[in-house]
Design a protein around this motif. Structure first.
Motif, mmCIF file in Angstrom:
data_model
loop_
_atom_site.group_PDB
_atom_site.id
_atom_site.type_symbol
_atom_site.label_atom_id
_atom_site.label_comp_id
_atom_site.label_asym_id
_atom_site.label_seq_id
_atom_site.Cartn_x
_atom_site.Cartn_y
_atom_site.Cartn_z
ATOM 1 N N LEU A 22 0.821 -1.204 0.000
ATOM 2 C CA LEU A 22 0.000 0.000 0.000
ATOM 3 C C LEU A 22 0.858 1.259 0.000
ATOM 4 O O LEU A 22 0.552 2.230 -0.690
ATOM 5 C CB LEU A 22 -0.935 -0.015 1.216
ATOM 6 N N ALA A 23 1.952 1.227 0.739
ATOM 7 C CA ALA A 23 2.846 2.383 0.815
ATOM 8 C C ALA A 23 3.487 2.717 -0.525
ATOM 9 O O ALA A 23 3.903 3.853 -0.753
ATOM 10 C CB ALA A 23 3.927 2.132 1.859
ATOM 11 N N LYS A 24 3.554 1.763 -1.440
ATOM 12 C CA LYS A 24 4.186 1.962 -2.741
ATOM 13 C C LYS A 24 3.214 2.461 -3.809
ATOM 14 O O LYS A 24 3.634 2.787 -4.915
ATOM 15 C CB LYS A 24 4.810 0.653 -3.223
ATOM 16 N N LEU A 25 1.920 2.522 -3.493
ATOM 17 C CA LEU A 25 0.926 2.886 -4.490
ATOM 18 C C LEU A 25 0.756 4.397 -4.608
ATOM 19 O O LEU A 25 0.916 5.124 -3.630
ATOM 20 C CB LEU A 25 -0.428 2.261 -4.135
ATOM 21 N N THR A 26 0.386 4.833 -5.797
ATOM 22 C CA THR A 26 0.058 6.238 -6.015
ATOM 23 C C THR A 26 -1.348 6.511 -5.476
ATOM 24 O O THR A 26 -2.092 5.574 -5.160
ATOM 25 C CB THR A 26 0.088 6.592 -7.510
ATOM 26 N N ALA A 27 -1.727 7.780 -5.426
ATOM 27 C CA ALA A 27 -3.075 8.135 -4.965
ATOM 28 C C ALA A 27 -4.136 7.514 -5.866
ATOM 29 O O ALA A 27 -5.160 7.010 -5.387
ATOM 30 C CB ALA A 27 -3.230 9.647 -4.910
ATOM 31 N N SER A 28 -3.909 7.517 -7.157
ATOM 32 C CA SER A 28 -4.856 6.931 -8.105
ATOM 33 C C SER A 28 -4.988 5.423 -7.896
ATOM 34 O O SER A 28 -6.093 4.870 -7.909
ATOM 35 C CB SER A 28 -4.407 7.218 -9.542
ATOM 36 N N GLU A 29 -3.861 4.750 -7.695
ATOM 37 C CA GLU A 29 -3.885 3.303 -7.458
ATOM 38 C C GLU A 29 -4.602 2.983 -6.152
ATOM 39 O O GLU A 29 -5.370 2.024 -6.074
ATOM 40 C CB GLU A 29 -2.463 2.746 -7.447
ATOM 41 N N THR A 30 -4.367 3.804 -5.126
ATOM 42 C CA THR A 30 -5.020 3.600 -3.835
ATOM 43 C C THR A 30 -6.527 3.769 -3.963
ATOM 44 O O THR A 30 -7.302 2.997 -3.391
ATOM 45 C CB THR A 30 -4.464 4.581 -2.780
ATOM 46 N N HIS A 31 -6.951 4.749 -4.743
ATOM 47 C CA HIS A 31 -8.383 4.970 -4.964
ATOM 48 C C HIS A 31 -9.023 3.762 -5.650
ATOM 49 O O HIS A 31 -10.092 3.309 -5.247
ATOM 50 C CB HIS A 31 -8.593 6.231 -5.804
ATOM 51 N N ARG A 32 -8.354 3.223 -6.661
ATOM 52 C CA ARG A 32 -8.869 2.035 -7.348
ATOM 53 C C ARG A 32 -8.928 0.838 -6.397
ATOM 54 O O ARG A 32 -9.878 0.069 -6.409
ATOM 55 C CB ARG A 32 -8.009 1.703 -8.565
ATOM 56 N N LEU A 33 -7.891 0.699 -5.590
ATOM 57 C CA LEU A 33 -7.835 -0.395 -4.630
ATOM 58 C C LEU A 33 -8.946 -0.285 -3.586
ATOM 59 O O LEU A 33 -9.534 -1.291 -3.191
ATOM 60 C CB LEU A 33 -6.473 -0.433 -3.949
ATOM 61 N N ASP A 34 -9.250 0.934 -3.156
ATOM 62 C CA ASP A 34 -10.320 1.143 -2.180
ATOM 63 C C ASP A 34 -11.631 0.523 -2.656
ATOM 64 O O ASP A 34 -12.347 -0.094 -1.877
ATOM 65 C CB ASP A 34 -10.541 2.635 -1.913
ATOM 66 N N ARG A 35 -11.944 0.689 -3.932
ATOM 67 C CA ARG A 35 -13.190 0.119 -4.465
ATOM 68 C C ARG A 35 -13.180 -1.406 -4.362
ATOM 69 O O ARG A 35 -14.191 -2.015 -4.040
ATOM 70 C CB ARG A 35 -13.413 0.577 -5.900
ATOM 71 N N GLY A 36 -12.034 -2.023 -4.608
ATOM 72 C CA GLY A 36 -11.924 -3.473 -4.487
ATOM 73 C C GLY A 36 -12.079 -3.936 -3.052
ATOM 74 O O GLY A 36 -12.748 -4.942 -2.774
ATOM 75 N N ASP A 60 -9.986 -7.436 -9.913
ATOM 76 C CA ASP A 60 -10.911 -6.602 -10.672
ATOM 77 C C ASP A 60 -10.170 -6.133 -11.910
ATOM 78 O O ASP A 60 -9.278 -5.283 -11.818
ATOM 79 C CB ASP A 60 -11.373 -5.417 -9.829
ATOM 80 N N GLU A 61 -10.504 -6.718 -13.034
ATOM 81 C CA GLU A 61 -9.803 -6.412 -14.280
ATOM 82 C C GLU A 61 -10.069 -4.986 -14.753
ATOM 83 O O GLU A 61 -9.222 -4.377 -15.392
ATOM 84 C CB GLU A 61 -10.196 -7.418 -15.370
ATOM 85 N N VAL A 62 -11.251 -4.448 -14.454
ATOM 86 C CA VAL A 62 -11.587 -3.082 -14.871
ATOM 87 C C VAL A 62 -10.698 -2.072 -14.154
ATOM 88 O O VAL A 62 -10.107 -1.192 -14.770
ATOM 89 C CB VAL A 62 -13.084 -2.777 -14.630
ATOM 90 N N ASP A 63 -10.599 -2.208 -12.830
ATOM 91 C CA ASP A 63 -9.768 -1.288 -12.049
ATOM 92 C C ASP A 63 -8.309 -1.715 -12.003
ATOM 93 O O ASP A 63 -7.446 -0.953 -11.576
ATOM 94 C CB ASP A 63 -10.295 -1.159 -10.621
ATOM 95 N N GLY A 64 -8.025 -2.952 -12.411
ATOM 96 C CA GLY A 64 -6.647 -3.434 -12.410
ATOM 97 C C GLY A 64 -6.085 -3.626 -11.020
ATOM 98 O O GLY A 64 -4.937 -3.267 -10.758
ATOM 99 N N VAL A 65 -6.885 -4.184 -10.103
ATOM 100 C CA VAL A 65 -6.414 -4.426 -8.743
ATOM 101 C C VAL A 65 -6.550 -5.902 -8.401
ATOM 102 O O VAL A 65 -7.360 -6.619 -8.983
ATOM 103 C CB VAL A 65 -7.182 -3.581 -7.697
ATOM 104 N N ARG A 66 -5.721 -6.319 -7.440
ATOM 105 C CA ARG A 66 -5.777 -7.698 -6.949
ATOM 106 C C ARG A 66 -5.621 -7.655 -5.438
ATOM 107 O O ARG A 66 -4.776 -6.926 -4.908
ATOM 108 C CB ARG A 66 -4.668 -8.539 -7.566
ATOM 109 N N VAL A 67 -6.447 -8.442 -4.753
ATOM 110 C CA VAL A 67 -6.419 -8.500 -3.292
ATOM 111 C C VAL A 67 -6.427 -9.967 -2.883
ATOM 112 O O VAL A 67 -7.241 -10.747 -3.366
ATOM 113 C CB VAL A 67 -7.651 -7.784 -2.677
ATOM 114 N N ILE A 68 -5.508 -10.336 -2.007
ATOM 115 C CA ILE A 68 -5.485 -11.669 -1.422
ATOM 116 C C ILE A 68 -5.932 -11.494 0.029
ATOM 117 O O ILE A 68 -5.373 -10.677 0.760
ATOM 118 C CB ILE A 68 -4.074 -12.299 -1.473
#
Length: 85
Positions: A22-36, A60-68
C-alpha cells in the motif's frame, strides 16, 4: 433481513505485507484499490479460493487491482494479506 437494516459489511484489517504494498501505491492506485476492498467487505465470497489455503484471491480487471484475503469464521472481519494495483 428487515428493511431498516442494510447489508452488513465486514471490518477490513491489513497485515504487514499489504501495508508494505500500500505504501508503494500512487493516490490513483489507492483509490482504485479502495473500491476493491469495499467490494470484498460487502461480499466476502468474491474472487476465487486459493487451493490448499484459507485464502481467497479477488481481481478486478476493470480497475486493475488484486487483493489476497481471508475472512474470519463468523465473517465479521476480512484480513487483507496482499494488495496490488
Amino acid at each position: 433481513m428487515s428493511p431498516e437494516h442494510g447489508t452488513r459489511c465486514s471490518r477490513v484489517i491489513m497485515v504487514e505485507p499489504a501495508f508494505t504494498q500500500l505504501a508503494k501505491l500512487t493516490a490513483s492506485e489507492t483509490h482504485r484499490l479502495d473500491r476493491g476492498i469495499i467490494a470484498i467487505s460487502v461480499n466476502s465470497e468474491l474472487g476465487t479460493e486459493v487451493p490448499g489455503t484459507l485464502l481467497r484471491g479477488y481481481a478486478d480487471e476493470v480497475d486493475g487491482v488484486r487483493v489476497i484475503f481471508f475472512v474470519s469464521a463468523l465473517g465479521s472481519i476480512t484480513i487483507v494479506a496482499f494488495v496490488e494495483a
